[in-house]
Enzyme design. Structure first.
Site, mmCIF file in Angstrom:
data_model
loop_
_atom_site.group_PDB
_atom_site.id
_atom_site.type_symbol
_atom_site.label_atom_id
_atom_site.label_comp_id
_atom_site.label_asym_id
_atom_site.label_seq_id
_atom_site.Cartn_x
_atom_site.Cartn_y
_atom_site.Cartn_z
ATOM 1 N N ASP A 165 0.846 -1.255 0.327
ATOM 2 C CA ASP A 165 0.028 0.217 0.063
ATOM 3 C C ASP A 165 1.004 1.094 -0.008
ATOM 4 O O ASP A 165 2.184 1.051 0.179
ATOM 5 C CB ASP A 165 -1.181 0.061 1.363
HETATM 6 C C1 BGC Z 1 -5.083 3.278 0.190
HETATM 7 C C2 BGC Z 1 -5.306 2.018 -0.880
HETATM 8 C C3 BGC Z 1 -5.339 2.679 -2.178
HETATM 9 C C4 BGC Z 1 -3.829 3.446 -2.436
HETATM 10 C C5 BGC Z 1 -3.714 3.890 -3.918
HETATM 11 C C6 BGC Z 1 -3.907 3.952 -0.064
HETATM 12 O O1 BGC Z 1 -3.812 4.995 0.682
HETATM 13 O O2 BGC Z 1 -5.102 2.551 1.514
HETATM 14 O O3 BGC Z 1 -6.595 1.488 -0.917
HETATM 15 O O4 BGC Z 1 -5.379 1.806 -3.230
HETATM 16 O O5 BGC Z 1 -3.976 4.567 -1.322
HETATM 17 O O6 BGC Z 1 -4.635 5.087 -4.008
#
Ligand code: BGC
Length: 792
Positions: free
Chosen positions: A337
C-alpha cells in the site's frame, strides 16, 4: 423479469455448490481447498476500441522495429513465460528494480519532469494515475516515453482506485453488499472496467476484501460488510467483472485484492492502527475473501497498512509467502500500500530504508507503492550480496507477466478519441439506478410507505435534500456532481403534479467548536443554507416530510474514522423541530457506515438507509418511496445501539457465561442485526425441517403474510456446537436465497448441508468438517428464530 434473473443466478450458485459438494466424498478428510462458489454469469459485452493489428503496427512503428527484427519478448505468439524470461535476460539490475517501483502521476510541474526522467531511464514500472481527468491523453504521453524512449520499451502499468465506478458512480460497496446480489455487483464491475480501461487505467485497486466489524472505521464504506461468506461471493464477482476471461481485452482491467490482511480490525476503529488477530480468526474471518479472490484469478494483491501482532503487513512473510504463494498458489504480483514499505520504519520494525526494503521484498512484496526504498537501496544490497538476485528476478517476472497478460506490449496506449463515448452509457446509468434502489435498506415503516402519488404537497428537508456531490460517497473515481440526480429532483420527476418544497434547514456540518475537538471536513453544498425555522415553516404546510439526513461523504473512507456515530452538525435538532409539527416523517439516511439511530428512530415514522447511492440517487430512492419498487436490501453490517458496544458483529464468539456478558447499563444486542431489512409486505418462517440424505438438507416454509407481492432474502445460519480446533461463532451465514412471493403464497426453501456449509478453516488452512452437533437456522436475519439440531 429482473426477479427471475436474480433467482436463476442464485439457483446456479446453489447448483455449482452442490456439484462441488458431490465431489467431496469424505466429510472427515481435511482438504486444502474450499470455495464458496459463484455462478459464471452474464453475457459480457466486449468493445473493441482498437484492433490488434492496428495497434501492433503502432507499437512497431514506435519501437522503430520491423517484424523480422522483433526480439522474442515482443512476439505475442510466444508463451508469456518465454517472453518474460527473454526480457528479464536483457534487463540491467536498475531496470529490474524500476519494474518493482510505483510512482504517482500528478499533473504539472517538476513532479512530471522527474517522472519523465525516471521513465526514460527505466527506473519506474508503474504509476498511480492521479492526473485528475478521465481523458487518457496525459497518461498516453507518459506511456509513449516508456515505449519509445526507454531502452527496452517496457510499458508502464497504470493503477487507480475505481472502487464503485469511474465516471458512472454506483453505490458504495457496503451499499451494494446490502443487495445480497453478487451477480449485480459483477455487472457493475464490468462497467467500471470498461470506463477505467478507456480512461487509461490498466489496473484497478479493488475489490476490497477487508471484513467490516467496527463502524467507527471509515473504510467500512468500501467493504462488503461483516460476513466472510457474503464478502467472498462479492469479491469473486468483483474480480470476474473487472478481469473477465482475458485481461488483454480492451475493456478489462487487472484487479487488486486489498488490503492483505486484517487492516479493518484496527483497534478502536482508528484507521492505520495496529491489529491483534490470532491465527484461527485470521483463517476464518479475514482470509476467506482473499482466498476467494485468488481462486477467481485476481491478478494482483495489495498489502495493508496495519501491523498484526507487531509485524507490518508488507513484511509478513508467513502471510505473503506461506499462505499466499505456498498454500494458495497465487501467481500474480503483490504491491505494497501507499508508502507502506517505508512505514515499517516508524512502526518500529525496520531500522532503516535498507532493512525496510529487504524485509518487504523477502517477505513477498513485489512492488513498492510511492515510497522508494527499493529504488534507493536494492541495487547496493544485491551487489553487496545481502539480497539474492533471484528474489529480485522472481518479483520482476511476476510484474512483467502481468503486463504481458494485459496486452500492454501490444496495446500500450488508450484511445484518447474514444473515451468520452465510453463514459456514462445508457446501460451504465440504468444499472446505477437499479443498483441504488437494490442497495437501500428499510429499517422502519409505520405504514407510511409507500407514498401515494396523489399527495398534494411534500417537503424535502435536510442538508442532503438537494445535494449532488454528497451522493457520490468516498473514492468517487472520476464522478462529477453534475451527473447526479438529487433526492429532490428524483421526487419532482416521479410526482410532477405534487408541490415539492425543498429546504436544507441546516448544514451537514457546523463550524468547529472553539476547543477544536471536532474536525470539520469540507463539503460541497448545493442547497442554499437556510434555518431550522425555515424547515419547520415548510413542514407545517405539507402532507408529508421527507428528511434527507446523514454524514458527509468526506467522513467515510480512508482516514475518516469517527468516535461518535450520530447525525453530524445540527441535523438531530432539525429532525426534532420538524417532528414537533406532528407531520408524518420519512428519514432517508445517506451515510458510509452504520450510524447510531435510536434518537432518529424516535422521531421518524419510516427510515430508509440509502448509504451513498451514486449518480442515480434521487431516481432510485423515488422509485422506492412511491412504491414503483419495493425495498429489497438487507443489512450486511449490524447497527449498534450505542458506540459503547463496538466492535459488534453477529458472528461473534459465545462465552462460557451466556447472558452475563452484557453491560450493566445496556444490552449487548445490536439495534438492527446483520441480515435485517423490511419491505412493503411481511413474511412468516415455518420451523426448520431436516431431511437425511447425502448430503442432508434443511428447509423451511416461507409465507408472504402481507398484501403485496414481495421479495425475501432467506438466510441459512449454522452453529458448530463443539469444535476441537477452537470454538466457532454463535452463528455463521452459509447460504441465502431470494424468493418472490405473492400475498398468501408459501414456498419451501431448501439448503443442502454440504461440507462447504458445515466446515471451517483449521489453523494451518485446511477446510475441515468435524462430526458432531450443529444448529441450523433458516431465518430472515441473524440472531432470530429457532434452530433445528443436526447431527453430522
Ligand atoms: C489506500 C489504498 C489505495 C492506495 C492508492 C492508499 O492510501 O489505502 O486503498 O489503493 O492509497 O490510492
Amino acid at each position: 423479469m429482473k426477479t427471475l434473473r436474480w433467482w436463476t443466478l442464485l439457483r446456479e450458485a446453489e447448483d455449482i455448490r452442490k456439484s462441488i459438494g458431490r465431489q467431496q466424498q469424505s466429510s472427515r478428510r481435511p482438504r486444502r481447498s474450499m470455495e464458496w462458489s459463484l455462478p459464471q454469469s452474464f453475457t459480457e459485452r466486449r468493445r473493441s476500441l482498437l484492433s490488434e493489428a492496428v495497434v501492433y503496427g503502432i507499437v512497431l512503428a514506435l519501437s522503430s522495429l520491423s517484424a523480422h527484427e522483433l526480439p522474442l519478448y515482443r512476439d505475442s505468439a510466444r508463451p508469456i513465460a518465454e517472453r518474460t524470461d527473454d526480457l528479464l535476460a536483457r534487463m540491467t539490475l536498475a531496470e529490474k528494480i524500476g519494474q518493482l517501483t510505483q510512482g504517482v502521476a500528478r499533473p504539472g510541474g517538476s513532479e512530471m519532469t522527474a517522472s519523465i526522467e525516471l521513465i526514460r531511464s527505466g527506473r519506474v514500472g508503474s504509476y498511480i494515475l492521479e492526473l485528475g481527468l478521465d481523458d487518457p491523453t496525459a497518461r498516453n504521453k507518459l506511456q509513449e516515453v516508456a515505449i519509445k524512449e526507454s531502452r527496452l520499451g517496457i510499458p508502464l502499468i497504470f493503477g487507480f482506485d475505481t472502487i464503485h465506478g469511474l465516471r458512472t458512480v454506483f453505490p458504495i460497496p457496503l451499499a451494494i453488499s446490502c443487495a445480497w446480489d453478487p451477480g449485480l455487483f459483477q455487472e457493475l464491475q464490468v462497467i467500471a472496467a470498461r470506463e477505467s480501461r478507456a480512461a487509461g487505467i490498466d489496473w484497478v485497486f479493488g475489490p476490497l476484501c477487508d471484513l467490516a466489524r467496527d463502524p467507527r472505521w471509515g473504510r467500512v464504506a468500501e467493504t462488503f460488510g461483516e460476513d466472510p461468506y457474503l464478502a467472498s461471493l462479492y469479491v469473486t464477482a468483483g474480480v470476474r467483472g473487472l478481469q473477465g476471461e482475458d485481461l488483454s481485452q480492451p475493456d478489462r482491467v487487472a484487479a487488486c485484492l486489498k488490503h492483505f490482511v486484517g487492516y479493518s480490525a484496527a483497534i478502536g476503529g482508528r484507521d492505520y492502527n495496529h491489529t491483534e488477530i490470532p491465527v484461527l480468526a485470521m483463517r476464518n474471518f479475514f482470509l476467506p475473501a482473499f482466498y476467494a479472490g485468488v481462486r477467481a484469478g485476481a491478478a494482483t494483491i495489495m498489502t495493508a497498512f496495519n501491523a498484526n501482532d507487531g509485524i507490518p503487513s508488507s513484511t509478513n512473510r508467513y502471510l505473503l509467502t506461506q499462505v499466499l504463494r505456498t498454500e494458495w498458489k497465487f501467481s500474480g504480483f503483490v504491491v505494497s500500500d501507499w508508502e507502506a514499505v517505508a512505514e515499517t520504519i516508524p512502526w518500529g520494525f525496520a531500522a532503516d530504508e535498507g532493512s525496510a526494503a529487504q524485509t518487504a521484498l523477502e517477505a513477498g512484496t513485489d512492488m513498492e507503492m510511492v515510497s522508494a526504498t527499493y529504488r534507493d537501496t536494492l541495487a547496493n544490497q544485491v551487489s553487496a550480496g545481502r539480497i539474492s538476485q533471484m528474489i529480485v528476478d522472481q518479483s520482476v517476472r511476476r510484474v512483467l507477466a502481468t503486463k504481458f497478460k494485459l496486452g500492454l506490449f501490444e496495446r500500450p496506449l488508450a484511445e484518447a478519441s474514444a473515451f468520452r463515448s465510453v463514459m456514462l452509457q445508457t446501460d451504465a446509468v440504468n444499472l446505477a439506478r437499479t443498483a441504488a434502489s437494490r442497495s437501500c435498506v428499510l429499517l422502519k415503516n409505520d405504514g407510511l410507505l409507500p407514498l401515494a402519488k396523489s399527495l398534494k404537497r411534500i417537503a424535502v428537508l435536510g442538508p442532503l435534500a438537494d445535494d449532488r456531490d454528497e451522493m457520490l460517497g468516498s473514492w468517487s473515481g472520476h464522478g462529477r456532481a453534475t451527473d447526479v440526480v438529487t433526492l429532490a429532483e428524483g421526487i419532482r420527476t416521479k410526482v410532477p403534479e405534487t408541490e415539492v418544497e425543498v429546504v436544507s434547514g441546516c448544514p451537514l456540518l457546523e463550524p468547529p467548536p472553539t476547543d477544536g475537538e471536532v474536525l470539520v471536513a469540507e463539503t460541497a453544498m448545493t442547497t442554499p443554507i437556510s434555518t431550522i425555522d425555515d424547515a419547520v415553516r415548510a413542514a407545517s404546510a405539507v402532507d408529508v416530510c421527507i428528511l434527507a439526513l446523514g454524514e458527509p461523504r468526506a467522513w467515510s473512507g480512508e482516514n475518516s474514522s469517527r468516535a461518535h456515530l450520530g447525525l453530524t452538525g445540527r441535523q438531530q435538532d432539525l429532525l426534532e423541530a420538524v417532528a414537533k409539527t406532528g407531520k408524518p416523517i420519512i428519514v432517508v439516511l445517506f451515510c458510509g457506515r452504520p450510524l447510531q439511530l435510536r434518537a432518529v428512530l424516535d422521531q421518524a415514522d419510516a427510515l430508509l438507509v440509502a448509504w451513498h447511492p451514486g449518480i442515480q440517487a434521487g431516481n432510485a430512492i423515488a422509485d422506492l418511496l412511491f412504491g414503483d419498487l419495493a425495498p429489497a436490501g438487507r443489512l450486511t453490517m449490524s447497527f449498534p445501539l450505542d458506540v459503547g458496544q463496538l466492535p459488534l458483529y453477529y458472528n461473534r464468539y459465545r462465552t462460557g457465561k451466556p447472558g452475563v456478558t452484557n453491560y450493566r447499563d445496556l444490552t449487548g444486542d445490536p439495534l438492527f442485526p446483520f441480515g435485517f431489512g423490511l419491505t412493503y409486505t411481511s413474511f412468516a418462517f415455518g420451523p426448520v425441517e431436516l431431511s437425511s440424505g447425502k448430503p442432508a438438507s434443511a428447509s423451511a416454509l416461507v409465507t408472504n403474510t402481507g398484501t403485496r407481492d414481495g421479495e425475501e432474502v432467506v438466510q441459512l445460519y449454522i452453529r458448530d456446537t463443539a469444535c476441537s480446533e477452537g470454538a466457532r461463532p454463535q452463528q455463521e451465514l452459509r447460504g441465502f436465497q431470494r424468493v418472490t412471493l405473492r400475498p398468501g403464497e408459501s414456498r419451501s426453501v431448501r439448503f443442502e448441508l454440504t461440507d462447504e456449509v458445515l466446515g471451517f478453516f483449521s489453523r494451518d488452512g485446511d477446510w475441515r468438517v468435524e462430526p458432531g452437533s450443529f444448529q441450523i437456522w433458516i431465518a430472515p436475519r441473524a440472531e432470530t428464530g429457532n434452530p433445528a439440531n443436526y447431527e453430522h
